[in-house]
Design an enzyme around this catalytic site. Structure first.
Site, short mmCIF file in Angstrom:
data_model
loop_
_atom_site.label_atom_id
_atom_site.label_comp_id
_atom_site.label_asym_id
_atom_site.label_seq_id
_atom_site.Cartn_x
_atom_site.Cartn_y
_atom_site.Cartn_z
N LYS A 185 0.83 -1.21 0.03
CA LYS A 185 0.03 0.16 0.04
C LYS A 185 0.93 1.21 -0.07
O LYS A 185 0.65 2.11 -1.00
CB LYS A 185 -0.86 0.02 1.17
CG LYS A 185 -1.83 1.21 1.38
CD LYS A 185 -2.80 1.24 2.61
CE LYS A 185 -3.24 2.26 2.96
NZ LYS A 185 -2.37 3.45 3.20
N ASN A 186 1.93 1.33 0.89
CA ASN A 186 2.23 2.72 1.06
C ASN A 186 3.71 2.87 0.17
O ASN A 186 4.47 3.91 0.05
CB ASN A 186 2.87 2.84 2.54
CG ASN A 186 1.43 3.29 3.44
OD1 ASN A 186 0.33 3.00 2.66
ND2 ASN A 186 1.71 3.89 4.61
N ARG A 218 -7.11 7.07 -2.31
CA ARG A 218 -6.34 8.35 -2.64
C ARG A 218 -4.93 8.11 -3.43
O ARG A 218 -4.67 8.99 -4.09
CB ARG A 218 -5.90 8.80 -1.32
CG ARG A 218 -7.21 9.23 -0.53
CD ARG A 218 -6.75 10.08 0.59
NE ARG A 218 -5.78 11.38 0.28
CZ ARG A 218 -6.47 12.50 -0.21
NH1 ARG A 218 -7.77 12.75 -0.32
NH2 ARG A 218 -5.55 13.32 -0.67
N ASP A 237 -11.60 11.96 3.61
CA ASP A 237 -11.99 10.49 4.03
C ASP A 237 -11.84 10.57 5.55
O ASP A 237 -11.95 11.62 6.14
CB ASP A 237 -10.94 9.52 3.53
CG ASP A 237 -9.46 9.80 3.93
OD1 ASP A 237 -9.21 10.59 5.03
OD2 ASP A 237 -8.59 9.11 3.40
N1 EPU Z 1 -1.51 17.80 2.88
C1 EPU Z 1 -1.81 19.09 2.83
N2 EPU Z 1 -1.78 19.62 1.16
C2 EPU Z 1 -1.20 18.85 0.42
C3 EPU Z 1 -0.87 17.35 0.65
C4 EPU Z 1 -1.01 17.12 2.27
O1 EPU Z 1 -2.36 20.11 3.51
O2 EPU Z 1 -0.97 19.02 -0.68
C5 EPU Z 1 -1.85 17.31 4.45
C6 EPU Z 1 -2.78 16.49 4.51
O3 EPU Z 1 -3.97 16.87 4.55
C7 EPU Z 1 -2.35 15.84 5.78
C8 EPU Z 1 -0.72 16.03 5.81
O4 EPU Z 1 -0.63 16.83 4.91
O5 EPU Z 1 -2.92 16.56 6.85
C9 EPU Z 1 0.00 14.64 5.60
O6 EPU Z 1 -0.35 14.17 4.56
P1 EPU Z 1 0.49 13.36 3.37
O7 EPU Z 1 0.53 13.94 1.88
O8 EPU Z 1 2.03 13.27 4.05
O9 EPU Z 1 -0.11 12.00 3.28
P2 EPU Z 1 -0.44 11.01 2.41
O10 EPU Z 1 0.50 10.91 1.28
O11 EPU Z 1 -2.00 11.36 1.67
C10 EPU Z 1 0.47 8.90 3.15
C11 EPU Z 1 0.01 7.41 3.49
C12 EPU Z 1 -0.63 7.61 4.61
C13 EPU Z 1 0.18 8.37 5.77
C14 EPU Z 1 0.69 9.63 5.40
C15 EPU Z 1 1.54 10.21 6.35
C16 EPU Z 1 -0.01 6.32 1.47
C17 EPU Z 1 -1.08 5.70 0.52
N3 EPU Z 1 -0.69 6.93 2.46
O12 EPU Z 1 -0.73 9.81 2.77
O13 EPU Z 1 -1.17 6.28 5.07
O14 EPU Z 1 -0.73 8.37 6.98
O15 EPU Z 1 1.26 9.31 4.05
O16 EPU Z 1 2.45 9.56 6.86
O17 EPU Z 1 1.08 6.22 1.39
C18 EPU Z 1 -2.39 4.55 6.21
O18 EPU Z 1 -1.42 3.88 5.85
O19 EPU Z 1 -3.18 4.30 6.94
C19 EPU Z 1 -2.05 5.81 5.83
C20 EPU Z 1 -3.28 6.88 5.75
#
Ligand code: EPU
Length: 417
Positions: free
Chosen positions: A23-24, A94, A118
């Site tokens: 997933k990640n 996402r 979400d």
């Molecule tokens: N954010 C913004 N603007 C952006 C992008 C992010 O404000 O353009 C904010 C988000 O709203 C959030 C924070 O920044 O509050 C962190 O978001 P990030 O972009 O780092 O997260 P992501 O890429 O959407 C991935 C993992 C998540 C994990 C986060 C943080 C995947 C598929 N998802 O999400 O995994 O929690 O990084 O490490 O890799 C999980 O595995 O349960 C999961 C949610």
């Protein structure tokens, strides 16, 4: 079989190989494979629900996907690509947004549905869009889609407001084919970024500094497809460590790097558990009951937000009181209401929870609200006085190949039902 039943039992014991981080990490590398026409074999990629969605996205774009072994996929991106990620698929997952950077870089255009919020928060995409914009892409958001196009992407200096994992990945995968140098400051440092950058470099990219806050990319004219093997899943490994903390016992986790879980090991150590590096991975032993410590989530190398629900489940059974602070997502405590149904003593206020530990919890039917929340409820059931049934288990299957099976291998009393 969308529920899982768990009963308390003996402490956990045994050795288990941790799954690949489909997933990640795996999904991001599948998206990145779109950058080069050709065949990519992806190994150590166990099936999870989100992988099915990413395969459907890649097929909709025009890639050919075939399973060549149980954990090995062959992806052929030689044909003409249709650079559109449809709404029905993006809203299911996402990580579909990760095709935006590669499609722009390879096709000069991309149309990707907006995923929306979400169960854990708002999850905006402004940093993805601003960064691509700085590289010369024109982006327009309308009717629920982002439409992006560019004549050419140019290297740029991009300072992220927050070290977003997804934005770092999208910008990195766009920058590898941009003209000139891109510098991403305040980049996410998660091990999955390092895994992705290593894959890109094997394709012929010039990425330096992945795993640090400054990533420098010297764009190249083209990349060539190559094989990849996905890193061990640090979140699954951490989940099993928290399970051991709750149930007690002694476990050995193979196929995962201790260094990726150092802060978890440190926190569990403060709570009274022993967690150390083993030649094959991570060894851990827990006494019957741990003591509470405060926890705050932070981007890597801080305590990952993905462990927070499990940490709350563990703290609910520890001796003492802890304050848990969530700094990454703005709505990640919804699962606490389910833990309250199990008799936990937790007070939550926006980004903080006060968790007052108790000897044991009360078994109850509960509902998984997201992947990690569901895992946390299952773990809580390891210390409840009877049968806990976690419903809506499909959320958990999005990210874990078989969490009930892994825990059962370590001796937990768990069945799908
Ligand atoms: N954010 C913004 N603007 C952006 C992008 C992010 O404000 O353009 C904010 C988000 O709203 C959030 C924070 O920044 O509050 C962190 O978001 P990030 O972009 O780092 O997260 P992501 O890429 O959407 C991935 C993992 C998540 C994990 C986060 C943080 C995947 C598929 N998802 O999400 O995994 O929690 O990084 O490490 O890799 C999980 O595995 O349960 C999961 C949610």
């Amino acid at each position: 079989m969308n529920s899982v039943a768990v009963r308390p039992g003996e402490p956990l014991h045994g050795t288990i190989k941790v799954s690949g981080a489909t997933k990640n990490s795996g999904l991001k590398q599948l998206a990145a494979a779109l950058l080069a026409p050709g065949v990519t074999r992806v190994r150590n990629l166990p099936k999870v629900q989100d992988l099915e969605v990413m395969i459907a996205v890649l097929e909709a774009i025009g890639a050919k996907v075939e399973w060549t072994a149980p954990d090995e996929l062959r992806l052929d991106t030689s044909g003409t690509l249709e650079p559109e990620a449809p709404y029905e698929l993006v809203t299911q997952m996402r990580a579909s947004i990760n095709v935006l950077g590669p499609l722009l870089a390879r096709c000069g255009e991309a149309r990707v549905a907006l995923p929306g919020g979400d169960n854990i928060g708002n999850r905006k995409l402004d940093m993805h869009f601003n960064g691509l914009n700085a590289m010369g892409a024109e982006l327009e958001v309308s009717h629920g889609f982002v439409n992006a196009r560019c004549n050419a992407l140019n290297g740029a200096r991009i300072v992220l407001e927050f070290p977003s994992v997804g934005a770092t990945e999208n910008l990195l995968t766009a920058a590898v084919l941009a003209k000139g140098e891109t510098v991403i400051e305040n980049a996410a440092r998660e091990p999955e970024i390092t895994d992705l950058a290593a894959f890109l470099n094997r394709m012929g990219a010039h990425v330096l500094g992945a795993g640090t806050s400054t990533i420098t990319v010297e764009g190249v004219d083209e990349l060539s497809s190559t094989d990849t093997e996905i890193m061990g899943d640090r979140i699954e490994a951490g989940t099993l460590l928290f399970a051991c903390g709750i149930a007690g016992g002694e476990i050995l986790l193979e196929g995962v790097q201790f260094e990726n879980l150092e802060i978890v090991a440190m926190k569990l150590g403060e709570m009274g558990m022993r967690v150390s590096k083993a030649p094959e991975g991570i060894w851990a032993a827990a006494p019957e009951r741990l003591r509470a410590v405060d926890i705050q989530t932070l981007p890597y190398p801080g305590f990952a937000t993905d462990f927070m629900p499990m940490a709350v489940a563990l703290l609910a059974t520890c001796s003492g009181t802890a304050i848990v602070t969530e700094n990454v997502f703005d709505n990640r405590f919804s699962f606490v209401d389910e833990l309250l149904r199990m008799g936990a003593d937790i007070t939550t206020d926006s980004r903080h929870s006060v968790v007052r530990g108790q000897e044991g919890l009360s078994a109850a039917p509960v509902r998984a609200l997201d992947v990690r929340a569901g895992a946390a409820l299952l773990l809580a059931g390891l210390r409840a006085d009877g049968e806990t049934i976690v419903h809506d288990w499909h959320h958990v299957d999005r990210g874990y190949p078989d969490l009930p099976g892994a825990l059962a291998t370590l001796g937990a009393n768990i069945n799908r039902c």
